[in-house]
Structure formats: C-alpha cells, structure tokens
Design a protein around this motif. Structure first.
Motif, mmCIF file in Angstrom:
data_model
loop_
_atom_site.group_PDB
_atom_site.id
_atom_site.type_symbol
_atom_site.label_atom_id
_atom_site.label_comp_id
_atom_site.label_asym_id
_atom_site.label_seq_id
_atom_site.Cartn_x
_atom_site.Cartn_y
_atom_site.Cartn_z
ATOM 1 N N ALA A 1 0.916 11.082 -3.738
ATOM 2 C CA ALA A 1 -0.531 11.110 -3.988
ATOM 3 C C ALA A 1 -1.296 10.682 -2.743
ATOM 4 O O ALA A 1 -2.321 11.289 -2.394
ATOM 5 C CB ALA A 1 -0.876 10.209 -5.166
ATOM 6 N N ALA A 2 -0.816 9.663 -2.044
ATOM 7 C CA ALA A 2 -1.474 9.204 -0.812
ATOM 8 C C ALA A 2 -1.430 10.294 0.254
ATOM 9 O O ALA A 2 -2.404 10.506 0.984
ATOM 10 C CB ALA A 2 -0.808 7.931 -0.300
ATOM 11 N N THR A 3 -0.320 10.992 0.332
ATOM 12 C CA THR A 3 -0.181 12.075 1.307
ATOM 13 C C THR A 3 -1.144 13.205 0.981
ATOM 14 O O THR A 3 -1.805 13.746 1.864
ATOM 15 C CB THR A 3 1.267 12.586 1.324
ATOM 16 N N ARG B 1 -3.955 12.939 -0.712
ATOM 17 C CA ARG B 1 -5.328 12.462 -0.444
ATOM 18 C C ARG B 1 -5.650 12.496 1.040
ATOM 19 O O ARG B 1 -6.773 12.791 1.432
ATOM 20 C CB ARG B 1 -5.504 11.035 -0.968
ATOM 21 N N GLN C 1 2.809 7.058 3.379
ATOM 22 C CA GLN C 1 2.845 8.509 3.417
ATOM 23 C C GLN C 1 4.255 8.934 3.018
ATOM 24 O O GLN C 1 5.239 8.275 3.360
ATOM 25 C CB GLN C 1 2.521 8.997 4.823
ATOM 26 N N ARG D 1 0.849 -1.187 0.000
ATOM 27 C CA ARG D 1 0.000 0.000 0.000
ATOM 28 C C ARG D 1 0.886 1.238 0.000
ATOM 29 O O ARG D 1 1.902 1.278 0.692
ATOM 30 C CB ARG D 1 -0.866 -0.014 1.257
ATOM 31 N N PRO D 2 0.550 2.291 -0.748
ATOM 32 C CA PRO D 2 1.392 3.478 -0.762
ATOM 33 C C PRO D 2 1.538 4.072 0.637
ATOM 34 O O PRO D 2 0.559 4.245 1.359
ATOM 35 C CB PRO D 2 0.654 4.458 -1.672
ATOM 36 N N VAL E 1 7.960 5.789 -9.196
ATOM 37 C CA VAL E 1 6.552 5.431 -9.031
ATOM 38 C C VAL E 1 6.199 5.270 -7.549
ATOM 39 O O VAL E 1 5.102 5.632 -7.121
ATOM 40 C CB VAL E 1 6.180 4.176 -9.863
ATOM 41 N N VAL E 2 7.125 4.768 -6.753
ATOM 42 C CA VAL E 2 6.881 4.607 -5.315
ATOM 43 C C VAL E 2 6.718 5.978 -4.659
ATOM 44 O O VAL E 2 5.801 6.202 -3.866
ATOM 45 C CB VAL E 2 8.024 3.802 -4.646
ATOM 46 N N ALA F 1 5.923 8.806 -6.192
ATOM 47 C CA ALA F 1 4.726 9.458 -6.733
ATOM 48 C C ALA F 1 3.464 8.923 -6.062
ATOM 49 O O ALA F 1 2.550 9.694 -5.742
ATOM 50 C CB ALA F 1 4.656 9.263 -8.242
ATOM 51 N N GLU F 2 3.398 7.618 -5.840
ATOM 52 C CA GLU F 2 2.234 7.044 -5.154
ATOM 53 C C GLU F 2 2.158 7.520 -3.709
ATOM 54 O O GLU F 2 1.069 7.818 -3.205
ATOM 55 C CB GLU F 2 2.291 5.519 -5.209
ATOM 56 N N ALA F 3 3.300 7.612 -3.051
ATOM 57 C CA ALA F 3 3.317 8.100 -1.672
ATOM 58 C C ALA F 3 2.904 9.566 -1.616
ATOM 59 O O ALA F 3 2.172 9.979 -0.718
ATOM 60 C CB ALA F 3 4.703 7.901 -1.060
#
Length: 132
Positions: free
Chosen positions: A82-84, A86, A11, A8-9, A75-76, A78-80
């Motif tokens: 985006a999760a932060t 959100r 923070q 899961r991404p 990508v890791v 960028a996903e983190a």
C-alpha cells in the motif's frame, strides 16, 4: 521470521529484496519457491525482479504466498504494498524512460507503432498499407 526494524511501512521492493537475500536466495530460487508453494508454474525470476525494482506491485494472491515463502507477516507485506502504491513507485516513467512510456497504448509512438492507431509496422505491414 525476519525482524523488521521500521515501524513505518517500508517500500515493498527493498523489503522483498532484503527478505530474499536474508535467506540467501537468488531471484530464480525465490520464483521457484513461490511456484512450488502456490502450485502455479508461471512465475518467473523476471516478475520477482519487477517487484523488487517496484515496476509492479504483487496483488493479494502473490502477497499471501510471499508471506508464506519469505516467512514475513502478511500485514507487513500488505502495508508495504500500500505504501508503494501511494508513493507511485510503479509508474512507467522514471530514469531512462520517455514520456511516451507513460502514455496510453493508443498514443504511443516509436518502433513497432504507427501513432494513434497503435498498429505495428513489423513484417512490412506499413508498406502494405501505403502501397495498396
């Protein structure tokens, strides 16, 4: 490359701190490495601290250089990021913050502010306005 345990991404702040500390770097060293890699002399340790405390989320430019310098897949990061975003972790409110900190600049009051106008009171400016 630093292994990442969670599918899961994560923070972004804790991820950046973990990757930096795994290299044995201070925030100052991380900032210096980022500046050297990007060819930009303007990044300070304070900005690295803001990213790690999630007061700010780096944009695409710095995410790319963080990936290079910390040897983490983009990508890791960028996903983190985006999760932060959100999760709303970059909000100005939080422990030790007042409601005015989250207000629009023109609505802030307090030291250096005169209310809705947003003018400052430094240097006796408020006296000059009221006395003539």
């Amino acid at each position: 490359m630093i292994p990442l345990a969670s599918p899961r991404p994560a923070q972004l702040g804790p991820l950046l701190a973990r990757c930096r500390l795994a290299r044995g770097w201070s925030q100052q060293r991380a900032a210096a490495e980022l500046c050297a890699a990007a060819g930009v002399p303007t990044l300070s340790r304070h900005e690295v601290s803001r990213w790690e405390r999630q007061r700010r989320v780096p944009g695409g430019f710095w995410l790319g250089w963080l990936a290079v310098v910390l040897d983490v897949p983009l990508v890791v990061l960028a996903e983190a990021a985006a999760a932060t975003r959100r999760a709303g972790s970059t909000r100005a409110t939080g422990p030790g913050r007042t409601a005015a900190a989250g207000a629009r600049p023109a609505e802030r009051t307090g030291p250096g502010r005169t209310g809705r106008t947003g003018g400052t009171t430094r240097g006796g400016g408020a006296r000059a306005w009221t006395t003539g």
